[in-house]
Design an enzyme around this catalytic site. Structure first.
Site, PDB file in Angstrom:
ATOM      1  N   ASP A 153       0.922  -1.273   0.041  1.00  8.74           N
ATOM      2  CA  ASP A 153      -0.131   0.224  -0.148  1.00  8.74           C
ATOM      3  C   ASP A 153       0.913   1.177   0.164  1.00  8.74           C
ATOM      4  O   ASP A 153       2.036   1.167   0.249  1.00  8.74           O
ATOM      5  CB  ASP A 153      -0.684   0.105   1.222  1.00  8.74           C
ATOM      6  CG  ASP A 153      -2.114  -0.803   0.925  1.00  8.74           C
ATOM      7  OD1 ASP A 153      -2.803  -0.693   2.228  1.00  8.74           O
ATOM      8  OD2 ASP A 153      -2.598  -1.076   0.070  1.00  8.74           O
ATOM      9  N   MET A 174      -8.299   8.705   9.788  1.00  9.12           N
ATOM     10  CA  MET A 174      -9.080   9.255   8.575  1.00  9.12           C
ATOM     11  C   MET A 174     -10.070  10.127   8.908  1.00  9.12           C
ATOM     12  O   MET A 174     -11.099  10.221   8.368  1.00  9.12           O
ATOM     13  CB  MET A 174      -9.959   7.855   8.040  1.00  9.12           C
ATOM     14  CG  MET A 174      -8.962   6.861   7.477  1.00  9.12           C
ATOM     15  SD  MET A 174      -9.703   5.335   6.706  1.00  9.12           S
ATOM     16  CE  MET A 174     -10.055   4.503   8.289  1.00  9.12           C
ATOM     17  N   LYS A 184      -3.847   2.865  -1.951  1.00  5.80           N
ATOM     18  CA  LYS A 184      -5.198   3.810  -2.109  1.00  5.80           C
ATOM     19  C   LYS A 184      -4.839   5.189  -1.693  1.00  5.80           C
ATOM     20  O   LYS A 184      -4.201   5.364  -0.734  1.00  5.80           O
ATOM     21  CB  LYS A 184      -6.166   3.027  -1.217  1.00  5.80           C
ATOM     22  CG  LYS A 184      -6.632   1.704  -1.621  1.00  5.80           C
ATOM     23  CD  LYS A 184      -8.023   1.323  -0.640  1.00  5.80           C
ATOM     24  CE  LYS A 184      -8.475   0.042  -0.925  1.00  5.80           C
ATOM     25  NZ  LYS A 184      -7.572  -1.118  -0.299  1.00  5.80           N
TER      26      LYS A 184
END
Ligand code: SAH
Length: 250
Positions: free
Chosen positions: A40, A177, A62
């Site tokens: 990632d 997040m 991502k």
């Protein structure tokens, strides 16, 4: 911990918050043996230098609100390589089972009859506050911490977080997040009764050379994040413990 990789298996490796020294010994051994490493944007990608020269490295990183590889494609890739008899490592930031979608990858492998196991990682939810001098619990101050994703704001139909209950939980809140929705989250928590003066810290790029801490209050954190141009990845810590900076003590 089983340290030998078996041909045809998928190992979900938690890579820690970024500093390769915070990868576990078992995780590093798995990376060194792998035929394929699917990795990632986040995590101990410097450890990719430890892979075999002939290993296949696949970046499926991502990027928030940018290009990304759909989870189904990642699952299919893991299953495909394992079915070819290869030793497959899926390297994720932090811990694979903390907002890492490791569970979905596990189920996809299991459904395809592919052996799968997990090597736990050091989650950013605890390690990043610690590296910035913030203990998520502290005797006499905080008897718990709640780790929540802020990728959808309070009130959004996609959210299954009870933000009103969190405001009354009495625990430290650790938000992942949450950069994008920080003003909405802070306003909601204050509306639900959490004091606007509650110490609040944002720690971005934890464990890397760019690690940066901003200290403010719940009432001001949204403005501070905007003025300072905070960008992901960042952890937000809300609670009395966010008033500590042990890195400046002793
Ligand atoms: N599985 C990961 C979390 C993945 S979700 C773990 O256990 O740590 C991605 C979020 O993790 C980011 O948006 C950010 O909130 C947090 N994060 C991951 N690495 C980070 C880092 N080095 N510094 C600050 N936040 C980080």
């Amino acid at each position: 911990m089983q340290s030998e990789l078996t041909p045809g298996e998928v190992v979900l490796v938690g890579g820690g918050p970024g500093d390769p020294d915070l990868l576990t010994v078992a995780g590093l051994r798995a990376i060194q043996q792998a035929d394929v490493v699917v990795h990632d944007r986040l995590g101990a990608n410097a450890a990719l230098a430890e892979t075999r020269a002939d290993a296949e490295l696949v970046n499926v990183g991502k990027i928030p609100r940018g290009d990304f590889t759909p989870q189904e494609d990642i699952n299919a890739l893991l299953v495909d390589r394992a079915c070819k008899g290869l030793k497959v490592v899926r390297l994720k930031g932090g811990d694979s089972f903390v907002f890492g979608r490791g569970g979905e990858e596990w189920l996809a492998c299991a459904e395809a009859g592919v052996p799968v196991r997990v090597i736990p990682g050091v989650t950013s939810a605890v390690s990043v506050p610690a590296l910035a001098g913030i203990p998520v619990t502290h005797r006499g101050m905080s008897q718990g911490f709640t780790v929540v994703s802020g990728h959808v704001p309070p009130g959004d139909p996609r959210s299954d977080v009870n933000w009103d209950a969190l405001a009354r939980s009495g625990t430290t809140l650790v938000l992942l997040m949450a950069v994008q929705n920080l003003p909405l989250i802070a306003a909601h928590l204050i509306g639900a009764g959490l004091s606007a003066t509650t110490p609040t810290a944002i720690v971005s790029d934890g464990s890397t050379e760019h690690q940066h801490r901003l200290s403010s209050t719940l009432g001001e954190v949204g403005d501070v994040a905007e003025v300072e141009g905070v960008r992901p990845p960042a952890i937000v810590v809300v609670g009395e413990v966010a008033g500590f900076d042990f890195s400046a003590v002793g």
